[in-house]
Design a protein around this motif. Structure first.
Motif, short mmCIF file in Angstrom:
data_model
loop_
_atom_site.label_atom_id
_atom_site.label_comp_id
_atom_site.label_asym_id
_atom_site.label_seq_id
_atom_site.Cartn_x
_atom_site.Cartn_y
_atom_site.Cartn_z
N THR A 1 38.89 27.47 48.68
CA THR A 1 40.13 28.11 49.12
C THR A 1 40.97 28.72 48.00
N GLU A 2 40.55 28.59 46.74
CA GLU A 2 41.35 29.17 45.66
C GLU A 2 41.53 30.67 45.89
N GLY A 3 40.48 31.33 46.37
CA GLY A 3 40.58 32.75 46.66
C GLY A 3 41.52 33.04 47.81
N PHE A 4 41.59 32.11 48.77
CA PHE A 4 42.51 32.27 49.90
C PHE A 4 43.95 32.31 49.42
N TRP A 5 44.27 31.41 48.47
CA TRP A 5 45.64 31.37 47.96
C TRP A 5 45.99 32.67 47.23
N TRP A 6 45.07 33.17 46.43
CA TRP A 6 45.33 34.42 45.72
C TRP A 6 45.50 35.57 46.72
N ASP A 7 44.66 35.60 47.73
CA ASP A 7 44.78 36.65 48.76
C ASP A 7 46.15 36.57 49.45
N ALA A 8 46.61 35.34 49.72
CA ALA A 8 47.92 35.15 50.36
C ALA A 8 49.03 35.64 49.44
N GLU A 9 48.91 35.34 48.15
CA GLU A 9 49.93 35.79 47.20
C GLU A 9 49.95 37.31 47.10
N VAL A 10 48.77 37.90 47.03
CA VAL A 10 48.68 39.37 46.96
C VAL A 10 49.33 39.99 48.20
N ALA A 11 49.03 39.45 49.37
CA ALA A 11 49.55 40.01 50.62
C ALA A 11 51.07 39.86 50.73
N VAL A 12 51.57 38.68 50.39
CA VAL A 12 53.01 38.43 50.50
C VAL A 12 53.79 39.33 49.53
N PHE A 13 53.29 39.45 48.30
CA PHE A 13 53.99 40.30 47.34
C PHE A 13 53.85 41.78 47.70
N ALA A 14 52.75 42.15 48.33
CA ALA A 14 52.58 43.53 48.79
C ALA A 14 53.63 43.85 49.85
N ASP B 1 44.35 33.89 36.80
CA ASP B 1 44.00 32.73 35.98
C ASP B 1 45.24 31.94 35.55
N VAL B 2 46.38 32.63 35.50
CA VAL B 2 47.62 31.97 35.09
C VAL B 2 48.13 31.05 36.19
N VAL B 3 48.02 31.47 37.44
CA VAL B 3 48.64 30.73 38.54
C VAL B 3 47.70 29.74 39.23
N VAL B 4 46.40 29.82 38.96
CA VAL B 4 45.45 28.97 39.66
C VAL B 4 45.66 27.49 39.34
N GLY B 5 45.61 26.67 40.38
CA GLY B 5 45.60 25.22 40.19
C GLY B 5 46.93 24.55 39.99
N GLY B 6 47.99 25.32 39.83
CA GLY B 6 49.27 24.72 39.55
C GLY B 6 50.10 24.50 40.80
N PRO B 7 51.24 23.82 40.65
CA PRO B 7 52.14 23.66 41.78
C PRO B 7 52.69 25.01 42.21
N MET B 8 53.00 25.14 43.48
CA MET B 8 53.45 26.43 44.00
C MET B 8 54.73 26.90 43.30
N THR B 9 55.61 25.97 42.97
CA THR B 9 56.86 26.37 42.32
C THR B 9 56.58 27.07 40.98
N ARG B 10 55.62 26.54 40.23
CA ARG B 10 55.30 27.17 38.94
C ARG B 10 54.57 28.48 39.14
N SER B 11 53.55 28.48 40.00
CA SER B 11 52.75 29.69 40.22
C SER B 11 53.58 30.83 40.77
N VAL B 12 54.34 30.54 41.82
CA VAL B 12 55.14 31.58 42.46
C VAL B 12 56.32 31.97 41.58
N GLY B 13 56.87 31.00 40.85
CA GLY B 13 57.95 31.33 39.93
C GLY B 13 57.49 32.34 38.88
N TYR B 14 56.27 32.14 38.41
CA TYR B 14 55.69 33.08 37.44
C TYR B 14 55.55 34.47 38.05
N LEU B 15 55.04 34.53 39.29
CA LEU B 15 54.82 35.82 39.93
C LEU B 15 56.13 36.54 40.26
N ILE B 16 57.15 35.78 40.64
CA ILE B 16 58.46 36.40 40.89
C ILE B 16 59.00 37.01 39.62
#
Length: 233
Positions: A32-45, A57-72
């Motif tokens: 499901t790692e790819g599922f999460w990336w697809d969801a992030e791509v879609a939401v930010f789109a 590679d930066v956001v994989v495996g981390g807590p959502m707060t860190r991963s999404v915080g980075y993307l924001i």
């Protein structure tokens, strides 16, 4: 946290140096790692932003707060962490409506651990609502305990989730084996003092003291995990 078996500390395998096995979920047991990336791509789109593939590679495996915080921060998206967390969980949950694909060897390994009454915990940075949906595919009866990322004060890469699992099972962390697929998860397990089997899913992970790296769960069984512990004592 949920436990499918009462008083799990009574189920420690007698006569075995290995006391418990802890498993990550996304990318380790389920593909499901790819599922999460697809969801992030879609939401930010939807917010008008394109994600750079290099950020994966930066956001994989981390807590959502860190991963999404980075993307924001990287995109400059005008949205709060709580708002986008809901959007991402909604998107991911709809993606897994019809179940999730298990990683090769996952079903066999879980069945073997259960057959030998080995205390087993699912330890994930994903939120409880997501874990409970994925458990429908994995089988909740396969785990003595499950720990979600939104149920601990500090999730991976901090050791807290694994220390909590060990405490709940009455196990010594140094006699617990952890199976992880990302550097973030490996860091959490090692900080807790556990022995680690890394099964890289997105980014490579190097071997190290107390850690072995394998190509897939097909290479992992109870005998292998037991050797990982006994070999260190």
């Amino acid at each position: 946290m949920t436990s499918t078996v009462p008083a799990p500390s009574t189920r420690l395998a007698e006569g075995s140096a290995l006391q418990a096995v802890f498993l990550d979920m996304d990318g380790t047991l389920v593909d499901t790692e790819g599922f999460w990336w697809d969801a992030e791509v879609a939401v930010f789109a939807d917010l008008g932003h394109v994600l750079d593939e290099a950020w994966r590679d930066v956001v994989v495996g981390g807590p959502m707060t860190r991963s999404v915080g980075y993307l924001i921060e990287a995109t400059g998206a005008d949205i709060t962490l709580p708002e986008i967390t809901v959007l991402l969980n909604d998107r991911f949950e709809s993606r897994i409506d019809h179940g999730v694909p298990l990683m090769p060897g996952a079903a066999r390994l879980l069945a073997e651990l259960a057959a030998h009454s080995m205390p087993t915990a699912l330890v994930s940075a994903s939120h409880r609502r997501i874990i409970d949906r994925v458990l429908e595919s994995l089988g909740p009866d396969k785990f003595t305990l499950t720990v979600a990322g939104d149920e601990v004060t500090r999730t991976k890469p901090h050791p807290d989730p694994y220390l909590h699992a060990a405490l709940r099972l009455g196990a010594d962390p140094t006699r617990c084996a952890v199976i992880e697929d990302t550097a973030t998860g490996v860091a959490a397990a090692e900080a807790a003092g556990c022995r680690v089997v890394a099964v890289p899913s997105v980014a490579p992970i190097a071997p190290a003291f107390g850690r072995v790296v394998v190509g897939s769960l097909e290479e992992v069984d109870l005998a292998f995990l037991s050797t990982l512990i006994t070999g260190m004592h």
